[in-house]
Design a protein around this motif. Sequence first.
Motif, PDB file in Angstrom:
ATOM      1  N   SER A 192      62.852  10.734 -58.694  1.00 49.96           N
ATOM      2  CA  SER A 192      62.931  11.956 -57.895  1.00 49.96           C
ATOM      3  C   SER A 192      63.890  12.935 -58.564  1.00 49.96           C
ATOM      4  N   SER A 193      63.648  14.209 -58.342  1.00 53.76           N
ATOM      5  CA  SER A 193      64.539  15.216 -58.904  1.00 53.76           C
ATOM      6  C   SER A 193      65.252  15.937 -57.774  1.00 53.76           C
ATOM      7  N   SER A 194      66.492  16.306 -58.034  1.00 48.67           N
ATOM      8  CA  SER A 194      67.240  16.936 -56.950  1.00 48.67           C
ATOM      9  C   SER A 194      66.982  18.439 -56.886  1.00 48.67           C
ATOM     10  N   THR A 239      74.350  22.206 -53.702  1.00 45.97           N
ATOM     11  CA  THR A 239      75.443  21.339 -53.237  1.00 45.97           C
ATOM     12  C   THR A 239      76.553  21.293 -54.265  1.00 45.97           C
ATOM     13  N   TYR A 275      68.241  22.268 -54.590  1.00 47.55           N
ATOM     14  CA  TYR A 275      69.094  21.745 -53.544  1.00 47.55           C
ATOM     15  C   TYR A 275      70.355  21.111 -54.135  1.00 47.55           C
ATOM     16  N   GLY A 276      70.130  20.335 -55.198  1.00 47.43           N
ATOM     17  CA  GLY A 276      71.256  19.677 -55.849  1.00 47.43           C
ATOM     18  C   GLY A 276      72.229  20.668 -56.442  1.00 47.43           C
ATOM     19  N   ALA A 322      71.861  15.050 -52.489  1.00 47.36           N
ATOM     20  CA  ALA A 322      70.856  15.607 -53.388  1.00 47.36           C
ATOM     21  C   ALA A 322      69.845  14.566 -53.871  1.00 47.36           C
ATOM     22  N   LYS A 323      70.231  13.302 -53.938  1.00 53.83           N
ATOM     23  CA  LYS A 323      69.294  12.302 -54.455  1.00 53.83           C
ATOM     24  C   LYS A 323      68.337  11.869 -53.352  1.00 53.83           C
ATOM     25  N   LYS A 324      67.138  11.520 -53.760  1.00 52.49           N
ATOM     26  CA  LYS A 324      66.122  11.204 -52.764  1.00 52.49           C
ATOM     27  C   LYS A 324      65.769   9.730 -52.709  1.00 52.49           C
ATOM     28  N   ASP A 344      64.423   5.701 -60.630  1.00 53.15           N
ATOM     29  CA  ASP A 344      64.503   6.786 -59.661  1.00 53.15           C
ATOM     30  C   ASP A 344      63.911   8.019 -60.310  1.00 53.15           C
ATOM     31  N   ILE A 360      75.377   7.558 -60.278  1.00 54.24           N
ATOM     32  CA  ILE A 360      74.609   8.568 -59.553  1.00 54.24           C
ATOM     33  C   ILE A 360      73.528   9.163 -60.436  1.00 54.24           C
ATOM     34  N   GLY A 410      75.444  12.344 -54.447  1.00 53.85           N
ATOM     35  CA  GLY A 410      74.406  11.317 -54.458  1.00 53.85           C
ATOM     36  C   GLY A 410      73.715  11.206 -53.117  1.00 53.85           C
TER      37      GLY A 410
END
Lengths: 116, 176, 161, 494
Positions: free
Chosen positions: B82-84, B91, B87-88, A20-22, B80, B23, A17
Amino acid sequence: MIVYIIVALMFFTGLYGIIAKKNIIKIIVGINIVGYASNLLFILLGYKWGGIAPIITEDMTAVYFIEKAVDPLPQALVLTSIVIDLAFVAFLAALAIRLFERYGTFDMDKIRRLKG
Amino acid sequence: MTLNLPLLVVLMLLMTGGCVISITARSLTSSVVSMGTAGLILSILFLLLGAPDIAIVQVFVEIVALIVLLSTIRRETRADMSSSGLYGVLTLIIFALFLFVFMLHGSEIVRPFGQPVIKMGAEYIKASPVLLKAPNTVTATVLDFRGYDTLGEATVIFTAIAGVIVLLRIKGRKDE
Amino acid sequence: MNDKGMSEIVKGISRIVFPFILLYGLSLILYGHITPGGGFSGGVVITGGFVLLLLAFGKGYVFRILPVNIAKALDSAGALGFLAIALLGFLSSSFFYNLLPKGYIFHLWSAGTIILSNIMIGLKIASGLFVAIAVLSMARLIHTKEGIKYKQSRTTEEEDQ
Amino acid sequence: MSHLIILPVAIYLGAAFLIALLYKKDEKLAGVAAISFVLLSAIASIISGIDVFTNGKILYFAGGWERPLGIVLMLDPLSSIFHIMTNIIAFFVILYSTVYMKKYTWTPYFYTLFMIMLAGMNGILISMDIFNIYVFFEVASIASFILVAFGLRAEELEASMKYTVMSFIASTMILFAIALIYGFTGTLNIPAFMSETSGLSPVHLWFIAGLLFSGFALKTALVPFHTWLPDAHSMAPAPVSAILSGMFIKVVGLYVLIRITANIFIVLPQIRILLLLFGALSMVFGGLMAYGQKNIKRLYAYSTISQVGYCAVGLGIGGYLGSLGVLMHFIAHALSKSLLFLNIGAIEYINGTTEAEQLQGLNDSMPATTLFGSTGMLGIAGVPPMGNFWSKLIIIIAAVKAGYTGIAVLCIIVAVITLGYFLKLQRTVYYKKVENPVKKEAPKMLLFPMGCLALLVFISGILLVPGIKDKTLDKAVSVMENFSYMDIKIGENR
């Protein structure tokens, strides 16, 4: 062993979280979750099967207490770390409000004036 | 209620589920609320694991944190979006690798659950009722044996509150 | 948190519950060295009581009971008091030395300075967290044509204007 | 038992709470109080430092509880050097900020937060308990987040946000490592932990060491973990940047890294290789990035990354020369980088900008500021009589002697790059000829601390003169060389 794996899973959920989350609120939530995981890890590390809380009462003998009580030190450490996490949350909430005022968004991708 | 492994695992899985929801959820309010749920389950866990002091603190800290976060969410930003992205995923892969290593060598990294080595803690358990006349070992640890740590911790919360006050003042520079 | 408070039922219940929460917090602080609890738990519980009032009655009412400036002063005073207890140890051997008589186990006045530290920490945490929540609840963002403007409003009446 | 070792922390915390309680409205009195408190603890640190350098080390037991019950505090020659440097630089910076911070509102809170940050830094330096180090690490860090955002401009808030999140990741890693250490050895005391290390499996040791290393490397801003530093250090108010770049990252990062590498994880010599790698990377990357910067403050921030890389390289090489190089470079860089940040602050105070293009030919309008600024720049660039020249030379010789010729060549190249960007900056910003200059020198209270620091930068090479070196640096180096926490016997030196 399985409990530690679940704690690690929780820890990585929070860390995911944060990284990666913005959205700032999501980041704060992630910070809180990582805090849960590390606090829980401390308490799990100090737990003894069949243990009792490390508080002696009048009807207890010293020998029984010393044998049964769980480790008090992790609890003291967790008290500290819970408060530190709360401090982070309160501070970041204030920061988020100010950032929203300046940028009009919670999205870290759009909060990007500093480069290079 | 005595603790057994299945109960512990079920509660922890529930908590992890709360964390995952908070999350992944799109709506920020539900994200924050499910975080609160996880925190309350955590306080039950603390109670079961023989830490009533921490359980009380956790419940109320959770409520305070929940209110702070809910008051931060603005009407315009309930979701929310936004998209990860890549990058997500990256990780996630790294974390999976870590978890794999942890599973392979876990027994070398942590002792088996329920059989801790209590060294420093045992000294506290022995010393607190005798030397300090304090039945609550945790309080004795926090405020006497490791009081210096607690001073630092009190400073942390003092600093954070000073930070909230400072950040939410009207203007930063006199000429603005 | 920006409204004028909730319905009469909520207000009535809060009015009844609030003293009990306060009492619980105080007992947690005072008996922290005997039973579960301590300065941190007690302080957070007392803050919880004030948050309940804040939610039920709105800001103006709570700030009349406990003005933010006084809470800020109490915050610093609590921290200073805890440091003073630590410095008291210099009289004997070292920082944080517990030099008061220890008394008898299971009695309220036992364990030397621990009870004093508990009171100071409780004061610090309760007033400090109250300040944080109060200041956060005062923060308001107003949308204007030039962009978003930040404002602090002490009472709910100010917000209506 | 000497109370001097705990006094700086107690004084700083007391000062912070007192200022917040009493002088919330009165900016002048708050400033005077802050200056006198910092002076007090600087004196305390110097006196305890003299004691340490003559008698070896001071042990102190918080609460009067000896091991294993209480928290054990220790001041030895290595930490004493950091301790004295922190307090002396803090004194000059706080003198400077009484004038500089006049532009900002609510300065009493600035002093409060500044004192808390200093208390945290001092707390880390004297502690011998892992969790205690973590707590004071958090104290210092949280204060620094707020100080970065003190001016409340959009960019400052953004920098603070990035810094906070990155820093939280670092502190989580450290906390997790502490949990693992506690879970296996049941102790938090570093000597007690070290006597258990032989019973641990290599996997466990690597897990702990890796977590601790990456946590503190993040705070030192070694290159893969550096992203927050240029933003935070360039956006903070000038006095804060000076202390952050000059001392903060060295205390919360480099000092603990030195302890980890040299004193705690002696059984894992491979950490030194990692340090060499990351250090060389940061040296080159920081230098190259600094070359392209338009904003002077940002340039200085990247230069900090590059110079801290030197320290990491020196630590990675190890041995007598490597350790000496690290210490010398740390001292010289701390002095000159805080001087430079104070300098750019003074320029900003008068001209209102830190962009290199808008600042031309300052020599005619601000001669004293220019003089001090060029001293600092030449200091960092490593021009002979100053400390940085000798420290870089020592690190290069150490690298050659240890067989890392490539690293030595890199060090020389980066030194040339550093000289290059500072000369470029000097030529335009300071010594370019402009028509009809207006003389507008910075206020005396800004010039005085800068002058003192410039003097210190100029004479910092004196520490390497044989008679002085034996008494100061060599003792600290011997701590890094052949001393481990395990040698400490509780009960001696009381």
